[in-house]
Motif scaffolding. Sequence first.
Motif, PDB file in Angstrom:
ATOM      1  N   MET A 109       0.859  -1.192   0.000  1.00 28.53           N
ATOM      2  CA  MET A 109       0.000   0.000   0.000  1.00 28.53           C
ATOM      3  C   MET A 109       0.890   1.235   0.000  1.00 28.53           C
ATOM      4  N   ILE A 115      -4.253   6.506   5.481  1.00 34.53           N
ATOM      5  CA  ILE A 115      -4.150   5.071   5.739  1.00 34.53           C
ATOM      6  C   ILE A 115      -5.515   4.487   6.074  1.00 34.53           C
ATOM      7  N   SER A 153      -7.514   4.200   3.010  1.00 40.33           N
ATOM      8  CA  SER A 153      -7.016   3.141   2.130  1.00 40.33           C
ATOM      9  C   SER A 153      -7.529   1.774   2.565  1.00 40.33           C
ATOM     10  N   ILE A 154      -7.750   1.591   3.858  1.00 32.82           N
ATOM     11  CA  ILE A 154      -8.321   0.330   4.345  1.00 32.82           C
ATOM     12  C   ILE A 154      -9.761   0.190   3.853  1.00 32.82           C
ATOM     13  N   LEU A 163      -9.720  -0.630   0.270  1.00 31.78           N
ATOM     14  CA  LEU A 163      -9.348  -2.025   0.064  1.00 31.78           C
ATOM     15  C   LEU A 163     -10.576  -2.932   0.141  1.00 31.78           C
ATOM     16  N   ILE A 176      -6.394  -8.388   5.563  1.00 33.45           N
ATOM     17  CA  ILE A 176      -6.148  -6.943   5.479  1.00 33.45           C
ATOM     18  C   ILE A 176      -4.689  -6.651   5.776  1.00 33.45           C
ATOM     19  N   THR A 221      -2.251  -4.864   3.081  1.00 35.13           N
ATOM     20  CA  THR A 221      -1.832  -3.482   3.370  1.00 35.13           C
ATOM     21  C   THR A 221      -0.404  -3.387   3.881  1.00 35.13           C
ATOM     22  N   LEU A 224      -2.564  -1.827  12.706  1.00 30.31           N
ATOM     23  CA  LEU A 224      -3.778  -2.200  11.984  1.00 30.31           C
ATOM     24  C   LEU A 224      -4.925  -2.429  12.952  1.00 30.31           C
TER      25      LEU A 224
END
Length: 252
Positions: free
Chosen positions: A1, A15, A18-19, A22, A35, A39, A46
């Motif tokens: 990522m 960030i 972006s999760i 995803l 995940i 990532t 996380l």
Amino acid sequence: MEIVKSGSTIQSLQIGMSIIDLLASQRKPLRFSDIQELTEITKSNLYKYLNTLTQLDLLYRDKTTGMYHLGSKLIQYGMAAIGNEDITSRITPYLQEISHHTSCTVLFSVWTYDGPTTAKIWNSNQNLNIGAQLGTRLPPSSSSGKVFTVFQDPSLTADWIEKDRNVTGDLLRETEEYHVIRRNKIAFAKEPLVPSVSSISIPVFNYNSELLGAITAVGFTESIPDHCEDPLSQYLRKSCLEISKVFGYTEE
């Protein structure tokens, strides 16, 4: 990522988004390990991101499987942003008609992970808007909530109903009202959210007799009936069948 660093942006927000991106791109629920692998975010970080996104209802974690889904808040944002998803756009002319006929604010609500949410609002009287805002989550005590309690899959509504029961101590399924709503396909609520404001709701079904959503007329208590024999109730019950037929529903 890949995250592009910039002095004018917040990296942690990038960030987090972006999760969400995803999960949206994968088009399926993901496990924590999935995940983390995709990532390459450290497990400790996380966990914090997922916990925060879940608390904000941007993600939803299934307690049974542990898998992460896109959350109901994103559905609310999407409804608020476009307001014309296929079902909603097909429903809108009927909301307009009902609002004109009843002089009420009319809502269309759909199911999300943690309860029914207002997806469309119509009021023929633009100077007087009574009712919930777009994206409002509705409780089981509202007439919309009663429709979902009666006609939605119980496995989906169990947690939502239990949360409300902890506050109100009431459970619709244990009352005669539950059977009356199922039989007559109409629900009433006297001042469930705001004093002097009451509501009346009807379900909308598809060709499989599954609940697509609820249409609710909201107005001042003296103008909203509380029984099926009222002319307004009869009008809405007829509308229930007419609108559901658009989606292939046939009454048993």
